[in-house]
Design a protein around this motif. Structure first.
Motif, PDB file in Angstrom:
ATOM      1  N   LEU A 122       0.842  -1.194   0.000  1.00  0.00           N
ATOM      2  CA  LEU A 122       0.000   0.000   0.000  1.00  0.00           C
ATOM      3  C   LEU A 122       0.876   1.242   0.000  1.00  0.00           C
ATOM      4  O   LEU A 122       2.010   1.221   0.483  1.00  0.00           O
ATOM      5  N   ALA A 123       0.322   2.317  -0.549  1.00  0.00           N
ATOM      6  CA  ALA A 123       1.088   3.563  -0.605  1.00  0.00           C
ATOM      7  C   ALA A 123       1.523   3.972   0.795  1.00  0.00           C
ATOM      8  O   ALA A 123       0.731   3.979   1.730  1.00  0.00           O
ATOM      9  N   GLY A 124       2.780   4.292   0.957  1.00  0.00           N
ATOM     10  CA  GLY A 124       3.279   4.744   2.239  1.00  0.00           C
ATOM     11  C   GLY A 124       3.893   3.656   3.089  1.00  0.00           C
ATOM     12  O   GLY A 124       4.506   3.936   4.112  1.00  0.00           O
ATOM     13  N   GLU A 125       3.700   2.375   2.720  1.00  0.00           N
ATOM     14  CA  GLU A 125       4.304   1.297   3.495  1.00  0.00           C
ATOM     15  C   GLU A 125       5.814   1.308   3.293  1.00  0.00           C
ATOM     16  O   GLU A 125       6.317   1.566   2.207  1.00  0.00           O
ATOM     17  N   ALA A 126       6.532   1.015   4.341  1.00  0.00           N
ATOM     18  CA  ALA A 126       7.991   1.038   4.259  1.00  0.00           C
ATOM     19  C   ALA A 126       8.508  -0.179   3.532  1.00  0.00           C
ATOM     20  O   ALA A 126       7.939  -1.254   3.615  1.00  0.00           O
ATOM     21  N   SER A 127       9.606  -0.007   2.799  1.00  0.00           N
ATOM     22  CA  SER A 127      10.205  -1.121   2.071  1.00  0.00           C
ATOM     23  C   SER A 127      11.152  -1.915   2.937  1.00  0.00           C
ATOM     24  O   SER A 127      11.722  -2.894   2.491  1.00  0.00           O
ATOM     25  N   SER A 128      11.341  -1.505   4.205  1.00  0.00           N
ATOM     26  CA  SER A 128      12.277  -2.204   5.076  1.00  0.00           C
ATOM     27  C   SER A 128      11.809  -3.616   5.388  1.00  0.00           C
ATOM     28  O   SER A 128      12.604  -4.466   5.774  1.00  0.00           O
ATOM     29  N   ALA A 129      10.493  -3.884   5.219  1.00  0.00           N
ATOM     30  CA  ALA A 129       9.972  -5.227   5.487  1.00  0.00           C
ATOM     31  C   ALA A 129      10.650  -6.247   4.592  1.00  0.00           C
ATOM     32  O   ALA A 129      10.920  -7.369   5.019  1.00  0.00           O
ATOM     33  N   ASP A 130      10.946  -5.855   3.345  1.00  0.00           N
ATOM     34  CA  ASP A 130      11.630  -6.763   2.435  1.00  0.00           C
ATOM     35  C   ASP A 130      13.033  -7.085   2.945  1.00  0.00           C
ATOM     36  O   ASP A 130      13.467  -8.242   2.899  1.00  0.00           O
ATOM     37  N   GLN A 131      13.753  -6.064   3.379  1.00  0.00           N
ATOM     38  CA  GLN A 131      15.106  -6.267   3.899  1.00  0.00           C
ATOM     39  C   GLN A 131      15.074  -7.179   5.122  1.00  0.00           C
ATOM     40  O   GLN A 131      15.902  -8.086   5.250  1.00  0.00           O
ATOM     41  N   GLU A 132      14.116  -6.953   5.992  1.00  0.00           N
ATOM     42  CA  GLU A 132      14.010  -7.775   7.200  1.00  0.00           C
ATOM     43  C   GLU A 132      13.684  -9.219   6.854  1.00  0.00           C
ATOM     44  O   GLU A 132      14.268 -10.161   7.410  1.00  0.00           O
ATOM     45  N   ALA A 133      12.753  -9.408   5.909  1.00  0.00           N
ATOM     46  CA  ALA A 133      12.385 -10.764   5.502  1.00  0.00           C
ATOM     47  C   ALA A 133      13.562 -11.476   4.856  1.00  0.00           C
ATOM     48  O   ALA A 133      13.768 -12.678   5.075  1.00  0.00           O
ATOM     49  N   ALA A 134      14.343 -10.726   4.072  1.00  0.00           N
ATOM     50  CA  ALA A 134      15.520 -11.325   3.429  1.00  0.00           C
ATOM     51  C   ALA A 134      16.542 -11.769   4.459  1.00  0.00           C
ATOM     52  O   ALA A 134      17.121 -12.858   4.349  1.00  0.00           O
ATOM     53  N   GLN A 135      16.773 -10.944   5.478  1.00  0.00           N
ATOM     54  CA  GLN A 135      17.736 -11.301   6.520  1.00  0.00           C
ATOM     55  C   GLN A 135      17.258 -12.506   7.336  1.00  0.00           C
ATOM     56  O   GLN A 135      18.063 -13.381   7.691  1.00  0.00           O
ATOM     57  N   GLU A 136      15.963 -12.551   7.621  1.00  0.00           N
ATOM     58  CA  GLU A 136      15.420 -13.692   8.366  1.00  0.00           C
ATOM     59  C   GLU A 136      15.556 -14.983   7.565  1.00  0.00           C
ATOM     60  O   GLU A 136      15.899 -16.041   8.110  1.00  0.00           O
ATOM     61  N   PHE A 137      15.288 -14.900   6.273  1.00  0.00           N
ATOM     62  CA  PHE A 137      15.417 -16.102   5.434  1.00  0.00           C
ATOM     63  C   PHE A 137      16.870 -16.547   5.352  1.00  0.00           C
ATOM     64  O   PHE A 137      17.162 -17.751   5.376  1.00  0.00           O
ATOM     65  N   LYS A 138      17.766 -15.583   5.238  1.00  0.00           N
ATOM     66  CA  LYS A 138      19.193 -15.910   5.170  1.00  0.00           C
ATOM     67  C   LYS A 138      19.631 -16.668   6.421  1.00  0.00           C
ATOM     68  O   LYS A 138      20.344 -17.687   6.334  1.00  0.00           O
ATOM     69  N   LYS A 139      19.189 -16.210   7.605  1.00  0.00           N
ATOM     70  CA  LYS A 139      19.531 -16.898   8.853  1.00  0.00           C
ATOM     71  C   LYS A 139      18.956 -18.313   8.867  1.00  0.00           C
ATOM     72  O   LYS A 139      19.626 -19.271   9.268  1.00  0.00           O
ATOM     73  N   HIS A 140      17.708 -18.427   8.420  1.00  0.00           N
ATOM     74  CA  HIS A 140      17.069 -19.742   8.397  1.00  0.00           C
ATOM     75  C   HIS A 140      17.794 -20.690   7.439  1.00  0.00           C
ATOM     76  O   HIS A 140      18.023 -21.867   7.767  1.00  0.00           O
ATOM     77  N   LEU A 141      18.161 -20.181   6.277  1.00  0.00           N
ATOM     78  CA  LEU A 141      18.867 -21.003   5.288  1.00  0.00           C
ATOM     79  C   LEU A 141      20.188 -21.519   5.840  1.00  0.00           C
ATOM     80  O   LEU A 141      20.502 -22.710   5.725  1.00  0.00           O
ATOM     81  N   LEU A 142      20.964 -20.636   6.451  1.00  0.00           N
ATOM     82  CA  LEU A 142      22.265 -21.037   6.994  1.00  0.00           C
ATOM     83  C   LEU A 142      22.102 -22.070   8.104  1.00  0.00           C
ATOM     84  O   LEU A 142      22.928 -22.994   8.222  1.00  0.00           O
ATOM     85  N   SER A 143      21.057 -21.938   8.916  1.00  0.00           N
ATOM     86  CA  SER A 143      20.826 -22.920   9.981  1.00  0.00           C
ATOM     87  C   SER A 143      20.460 -24.280   9.396  1.00  0.00           C
ATOM     88  O   SER A 143      20.895 -25.324   9.898  1.00  0.00           O
ATOM     89  N   VAL A 144      19.663 -24.289   8.312  1.00  0.00           N
ATOM     90  CA  VAL A 144      19.296 -25.547   7.656  1.00  0.00           C
ATOM     91  C   VAL A 144      20.531 -26.209   7.041  1.00  0.00           C
ATOM     92  O   VAL A 144      20.725 -27.426   7.175  1.00  0.00           O
ATOM     93  N   ILE A 145      21.363 -25.411   6.384  1.00  0.00           N
ATOM     94  CA  ILE A 145      22.573 -25.962   5.757  1.00  0.00           C
ATOM     95  C   ILE A 145      23.496 -26.571   6.808  1.00  0.00           C
ATOM     96  O   ILE A 145      24.042 -27.673   6.627  1.00  0.00           O
ATOM     97  N   GLU A 146      23.661 -25.870   7.927  1.00  0.00           N
ATOM     98  CA  GLU A 146      24.541 -26.367   8.982  1.00  0.00           C
ATOM     99  C   GLU A 146      23.956 -27.606   9.655  1.00  0.00           C
ATOM    100  O   GLU A 146      24.665 -28.581   9.910  1.00  0.00           O
ATOM    101  N   GLU A 147      22.657 -27.566   9.916  1.00  0.00           N
ATOM    102  CA  GLU A 147      22.016 -28.681  10.616  1.00  0.00           C
ATOM    103  C   GLU A 147      22.010 -29.958   9.775  1.00  0.00           C
ATOM    104  O   GLU A 147      22.293 -31.055  10.276  1.00  0.00           O
ATOM    105  N   LYS A 148      21.695 -29.816   8.463  1.00  0.00           N
ATOM    106  CA  LYS A 148      21.589 -30.989   7.596  1.00  0.00           C
ATOM    107  C   LYS A 148      22.915 -31.373   6.947  1.00  0.00           C
ATOM    108  O   LYS A 148      23.011 -32.438   6.321  1.00  0.00           O
ATOM    109  N   GLY A 149      23.920 -30.515   7.050  1.00  0.00           N
ATOM    110  CA  GLY A 149      25.230 -30.845   6.493  1.00  0.00           C
ATOM    111  C   GLY A 149      25.310 -30.784   4.981  1.00  0.00           C
ATOM    112  O   GLY A 149      26.049 -31.555   4.357  1.00  0.00           O
ATOM    113  N   TYR A 150      24.586 -29.848   4.369  1.00  0.00           N
ATOM    114  CA  TYR A 150      24.666 -29.702   2.916  1.00  0.00           C
ATOM    115  C   TYR A 150      26.006 -29.088   2.511  1.00  0.00           C
ATOM    116  O   TYR A 150      26.543 -28.215   3.206  1.00  0.00           O
ATOM    117  N   VAL A 151      26.536 -29.512   1.378  1.00  0.00           N
ATOM    118  CA  VAL A 151      27.741 -28.907   0.812  1.00  0.00           C
ATOM    119  C   VAL A 151      27.351 -28.121  -0.437  1.00  0.00           C
ATOM    120  O   VAL A 151      26.216 -28.219  -0.924  1.00  0.00           O
TER     121      VAL A 151
END
Length: 593
Positions: free
Chosen positions: A155-184
Motif C-alpha cells: 500500500l502507498a506509504g508502506e515502508a520497504s524495510s519489510a523486504d530487507q528484514e524478511a531477506a535477513q530472516e530467510f538468510k539466517k534460516h537457510l544457513l541454519s538448515v545448511i549447517e544442521e543438515k550438512g549440505y555442501v
C-alpha cells in the motif's frame, strides 16, 4: 422458593455456537446431500442446525456458481455468495498480479492494482445492464488482499524495510538448515524463471518500429519462458527449461525433444509448466551427484511464485528439501537475480547480433529485417544453449554471496559480475554498429540495457479470461495436458544418408589437400572435422553391422509354409499338396494348420 431451587439445581444448557462456514465447506455440505445423506445427518456431522443445512441446500445454485467463478484461495475464507462480476474480476486480478510479479520480480503498487481492478471490472461487465458501480476503494483492496492471501502488494506509504528484514530472516534460516543438515555447495541449488523476447533488438531500431505495427507485437509473439537452475558451487547448470507457445513448430519438426540443448515444453501462452521438478531436475541432479560420489541429498531454493507449486513440492521427493523465499526478496537474495540471468541474456543477445552480422556479410543484399524474419525457434534453442554454456562457474559462485557467503570461493565482488556484463554490452554495441543503419549505428548503452532487463508480458483481458477458465496461468491448458504427450514423428537416420555425408566430407578433404598450399592447415581441418563427425561414423558402423546380422539370420528362419501331410488310411501312397511361399512376402514363422 421451589422455582428458585430448581433453577439452581438444573444446569444451564449451553447454546450451540453459531458456525460460520466458508464457501468450500458449504460445497462439502452440498456434496454430502447429493450423496443421499439427510439434512439432519449432515447437520450433526458439521455441528450446525438442520435449518442451516436446508438454507445451504436452497442456495446451492448460487454457492456453486460463486465457487466456480472465484479462486480457491477466496472460497476458503469467504462465507457469503458475492456478485458474479466481482468474483470474476477478483480472480482475474489475482492472476494478473501473479503474472506481473513473477516476471518483474518487483512490487505491484496499490494504486496500479486499484486501477487495474476497475479496468477488469469494466471488461467482465461489458454489455451488461444495471451494472453496479465499483470504485476500487482502499477498503475493498484490504479485503481483497485478505481473501486471496496477497502479501506482495504494498500500500502507498508502506515502508520497504519489510523486504530487507524478511531477506535477513530467510538468510539466517537457510544457513541454519545448511549447517544442521550438512549440505555442501554441490548439493544446494536454486532455480528462477525469466521471460525471453528472443527477437528483441531494441526500441529505437527500424525493425522494432516496423514490427510494432504488427498485431500482437511483444505480447506473446516471439516470446518464450525460461527456467534456469544452477548449484552454489557453480560447476553444474541444469539444462534450461524452455516453454514455447506452440507444440510442434515447423522449425523443430522431426527433432527429438529429448536431444535438444533445452528441456522443451509448450502451452498456448508460453506459461511455465509444473513437471520440471520430477522430469528434469531430479534425473539431472541425481546423475551429477553420483558422478561426484556425493549422497543424493539436495536443498532447492525457489521463490514463492505459483509456477513452483509450493504445496506440491514441499514433500515431493524424500531426498529433496525445498525452501521458498519470502515475497519481495528475490531481487535481494536470489542468486540468479544477482547477475546470472542478466549475464545469460547478454550472451544470448551477443549471439543473436553476431549471427545477424554474419548473415549480412555473407549476402550484401540481405537486410536486418530479412534476417530478423528468418530467425526461427530452432535458432533460438541453439543461441539459448550457447549462452547458458558461456556462463562461467566463478560468475555463478560469486552470485551466492548475498545469501550464503561461506560457499563463495575467491570472491571477486559483484563488481566483477557487473564488469563482465558491461564488457558484453560493449561487445553488443560494437557488433550493432557494424550492422549500421536501421537504428543500429547509433545504439547507446541504455538501449542494450533495456534489452537485457527482465520484462513481464502483461496479459491482456482476453488472456486473463483464458487463464481464469483453466484455473491458473502457470499450468498447462486442458488441451495442453493431452497434447504434451504427443510428439512429432522423428525421421530416423539411414545408412544411405550418413554415407552421403561421409562421401561429401571425403571429397572436401581431398579438395583441401589438393588446393591448399599449407598442408598442415588442411590436415588440421580434416582432423577436427573427423573428430566432430565421429558420432555419425560410429552410428554408420552400427547400422551396417545390424544390417549384416539381419541378412545372416534370414538363413535360419523357416520359409516353408505348406500343410503337413496327413497320413493316408488307404494302402495307396498319396503325395501331399504343398503351397509354395510367396517370395515377395517377408519370411514368417511356420505354423501347422
Amino acid at each position: 422458593m421451589t422455582a428458585k431451587c430448581s433453577a439452581e439445581v438444573l444446569p444451564a444448557v449451553p447454546k450451540r455456537k453459531k458456525a460460520v462456514m466458508c464457501l468450500m465447506e458449504k460445497i462439502r455440505v452440498l456434496d454430502k446431500l447429493r450423496s443421499g445423506m439427510s439434512c439432519s445427518a449432515v447437520g450433526r456431522e458439521f455441528n450446525v442446525n438442520e435449518s442451516t443445512i436446508r438454507y445451504i441446500k436452497k442456495k446451492e445454485k448460487e454457492i456453486r456458481r460463486s465457487v466456480r467463478e472465484a479462486a480457491p484461495e477466496s472460497a476458503k475464507v469467504t462465507s457469503i455468495v458475492r456478485e458474479e462480476a466481482m468474483e470474476k474480476m477478483e480472480k482475474r486480478l489475482n492472476l494478473w498480479i501473479h503474472e506481473m510479479t513473477t516476471d518483474k520480480k518487483g512490487v505491484v503498487d496499490s494504486i496500479v492494482v486499484r486501477l487495474k481492478a476497475k479496468e477488469i471490472y469494466g471488461h467482465v461487465t461489458q454489455g451488461q445492464k444495471n451494472v453496479k458501480p465499483f470504485s476500487a476503494s482502499a477498503g475493498w483492496l484490504a479485503r481483497f488482499k485478505r481473501r486471496y492471501g496477497v502479501k506482495n502488494i504494498k500500500l502507498a506509504g508502506e515502508a520497504s524495510s519489510a523486504d530487507q528484514e524478511a531477506a535477513q530472516e530467510f538468510k539466517k534460516h537457510l544457513l541454519s538448515v545448511i549447517e544442521e543438515k550438512g549440505y555442501v555447495e554441490e548439493q544446494v541449488f536454486t532455480a528462477d524463471e525469466t521471460g525471453l523476447f528472443y527477437k528483441d533488438v531494441g526500441k529505437r531500431t527500424y525493425i522494432t518500429q516496423m514490427a510494432s505495427q504488427a498485431p500482437g507485437f511483444k505480447s506473446f509473439q516471439d516470446y518464450a519462458t525460461l527456467l534456469l537452475c544452477a548449484n552454489a558451487k557453480g560447476d553444474f547448470k541444469c539444462k534450461p527449461l524452455m516453454v514455447y507457445r506452440a507444440q510442434n513448430p515447423q522449425a523443430v519438426t522431426g527433432k527429438s525433444v529429448n536431444h535438444m540443448p533445452v528441456h522443451w515444453r509448450w502451452n498456448k501462452k508460453a506459461w511455465m509448466t509444473s513437471d520440471w521438478f520430477h522430469n528434469c531436475f531430479i534425473p539431472e541432479v541425481e546423475c551429477y551427484l553420483q558422478g561426484r560420489n556425493l549422497a543424493f541429498k539436495v536443498l532447492l531454493i525457489l521463490d514463492d511464485a505459483p509456477v513452483h507449486c509450493c504445496e506440491e513440492l514441499r514433500n515431493a521427493h524424500p531426498n529433496v528439501e525445498v525452501l521458498f523465499m519470502p515475497p519481495n526478496t528475490t531481487s535481494l537474495i536470489q542468486p540468479l537475480d544477482q547477475g546470472i540471468i542478466k549475464a545469460f541474456k547478454a550472451h544470448y543477445t551477443r549471439e543473436l547480433y553476431s549471427k545477424a552480422l554474419e548473415a549480412l556479410k555473407a549476402n550484401k543484399e540481405t537486410t536486418m529485417m530479412d534476417y530478423w524474419k528468418s530467425v526461427t525457434i530452432r535458432n533460438v534453442i541453439d543461441y539459448v544453449g550457447t549462452a547458458w554454456d558461456s556462463i562461467k562457474q566463478a560468475t555463478i559462485n560469486n552470485c551466492w554471496k548475498s545469501v550464503w557467503p561461506d560457499c563463495v570461493e575467491n570472491f571477486e565482488g559483484f563488481e566483477s559480475v557487473t564488469e563482465s556484463i558491461k564488457n558484453s554490452v560493449k561487445n553488443i554495441m560494437h557488433i550493432a554498429r557494424q550492422i549500421s543503419g536501421e537504428g543500429f549505428d547509433d545504439m547507446k548503452e541504455e538501449d542494450v540495457e533495456e534489452i537485457l532487463a527482465e520484462k513481464a508480458v502483461e496479459p491482456t483481458n482476453e488472456d486473463l479470461d483464458e487463464m481464469a477458465k483453466h484455473g491458473t496461468g502457470v499450468s498447462n491448458d486442458e488441451d495442453s495436458d493431452e497434447s504434451q504427450t504427443k510428439t512429432s514423428r522423428i525421421v530416423p537416420l539411414t545408412v544411405a544418408k550418413i554415407s552421403e555425408w561421409n562421401s561429401a566430407l571425403e571429397k572436401i578433404f581431398n579438395d583441401m589437400e589438393e588446393c591448399d598450399p599449407m598442408l598442415d592447415r588442411s590436415l588440421k581441418f580434416k582432423h577436427l572435422t573427423s573428430t566432430a563427425f565421429a558420432p555419425y561414423a560410429e552410428m554408420l558402423k552400427d547400422l551396417r553391422q545390424k544390417a549384416k546380422q539381419t541378412r545372416l539370420t534370414q538363413f535360419f528362419e523357416p520359409v516353408w509354409e505348406g500343410k503337413l501331410p496327413v497320413p493316408s488310411t488307404s494302402q495307396e501312397s498319396q503325395t501331399p499338396k504343398v503351397e509354395l511361399p510367396d517370395v515377395n512376402m517377408p519370411p514368417s514363422s511356420s505354423s501347422a494348420e
